[in-house]
Design a protein around this motif. Sequence first.
Motif, PDB file in Angstrom:
ATOM      1  N   ASP A  35       9.536   2.680  -5.808  1.00 23.59           N
ATOM      2  CA  ASP A  35       8.645   2.482  -6.960  1.00 23.59           C
ATOM      3  C   ASP A  35       8.804   3.938  -7.865  1.00 23.59           C
ATOM      4  O   ASP A  35       8.685   3.749  -8.921  1.00 23.59           O
ATOM      5  N   SER A  36       8.475   4.994  -7.036  1.00 25.54           N
ATOM      6  CA  SER A  36       8.690   6.179  -7.874  1.00 25.54           C
ATOM      7  C   SER A  36      10.025   6.508  -8.758  1.00 25.54           C
ATOM      8  O   SER A  36       9.865   7.006  -9.658  1.00 25.54           O
ATOM      9  N   LEU A  37      11.231   6.098  -7.786  1.00 22.63           N
ATOM     10  CA  LEU A  37      12.392   6.128  -8.376  1.00 22.63           C
ATOM     11  C   LEU A  37      12.486   5.535  -9.554  1.00 22.63           C
ATOM     12  O   LEU A  37      12.774   5.614 -10.891  1.00 22.63           O
ATOM     13  N   TYR A  69       6.666   3.532   3.497  1.00 20.26           N
ATOM     14  CA  TYR A  69       7.520   4.640   2.640  1.00 20.26           C
ATOM     15  C   TYR A  69       8.799   4.372   1.709  1.00 20.26           C
ATOM     16  O   TYR A  69       8.854   4.917   0.661  1.00 20.26           O
ATOM     17  N   GLU A 128       7.289   2.804  -1.459  1.00 22.45           N
ATOM     18  CA  GLU A 128       6.742   4.134  -2.498  1.00 22.45           C
ATOM     19  C   GLU A 128       7.961   4.772  -3.089  1.00 22.45           C
ATOM     20  O   GLU A 128       7.893   5.212  -4.220  1.00 22.45           O
ATOM     21  N   ALA A 129       8.997   4.986  -2.272  1.00 22.92           N
ATOM     22  CA  ALA A 129      10.209   5.873  -3.015  1.00 22.92           C
ATOM     23  C   ALA A 129      10.844   4.964  -3.904  1.00 22.92           C
ATOM     24  O   ALA A 129      11.128   5.667  -4.887  1.00 22.92           O
ATOM     25  N   THR A 184       9.825   4.165 -11.719  1.00 21.80           N
ATOM     26  CA  THR A 184       8.887   4.728 -12.719  1.00 21.80           C
ATOM     27  C   THR A 184       9.518   5.820 -13.369  1.00 21.80           C
ATOM     28  O   THR A 184       9.083   6.273 -14.711  1.00 21.80           O
ATOM     29  N   ARG A 185      10.338   6.757 -12.794  1.00 24.74           N
ATOM     30  CA  ARG A 185      10.994   7.924 -13.345  1.00 24.74           C
ATOM     31  C   ARG A 185      12.244   7.356 -14.110  1.00 24.74           C
ATOM     32  O   ARG A 185      12.372   8.343 -14.974  1.00 24.74           O
ATOM     33  N   GLN A 243      15.243   4.422   4.113  1.00 21.42           N
ATOM     34  CA  GLN A 243      14.322   5.190   4.602  1.00 21.42           C
ATOM     35  C   GLN A 243      14.242   5.218   6.148  1.00 21.42           C
ATOM     36  O   GLN A 243      14.653   4.136   6.912  1.00 21.42           O
ATOM     37  N   ALA A 264       6.550  -0.330 -12.961  1.00 19.15           N
ATOM     38  CA  ALA A 264       6.515  -0.276 -11.304  1.00 19.15           C
ATOM     39  C   ALA A 264       6.988  -1.446 -10.767  1.00 19.15           C
ATOM     40  O   ALA A 264       6.576  -2.738 -11.110  1.00 19.15           O
TER      41      ALA A 264
END
Length: 161
Positions: free
Chosen positions: A123-125, A117, A120-121, A127-128, A88, A133
């Motif tokens: 965590d999103s990665l 940031y 969050e990036a 969970t995808r 990031q 999480a």
Amino acid sequence: MTEQANSGAAAAESQNPQFSLQRIYVKDLSFEAPKSPEIFRQEWTPSVGLDLNTRQKTLEGDFHEVVLTLSVTVKNGEEVAFIAEVQQAGIFLIKGLDAASMSHTLGAFCPNILFPYAREALDSLVTRGSFPALMLSPVNFDALYAQELQRMQQAGEAAAH
């Protein structure tokens, strides 16, 4: 009289410290789940390893890029469930600081801005990738910066002996 007052105000402003966030962006992002889909059929008892790193470089003028890298390796037992990494980055305009303040700003203050940031990036990665999480805890970048300064000072003293 007005021109003189304006030039005096401009000179005073240029001497005052200035800090401005210009841009936040993802520089690099990666995710690997080497044992999928088999890992999804196992009992989930994860152990999380986090590696955190920062680097900075001066761009043109008073612009600086700071990159916060978070690398997470999660194992389920002895097997690697996934590896995720985010770089990031942010571009910051920083003026009028002495060397020590500039070092602290780039080494602690800017990474502190970037961390939510990056978290969050990641965590999103994750969970995808169909994993739970991460919910990484906050990081005290001031303490990490102080530890790094102390380590560098001790290394300098050791080299002098």
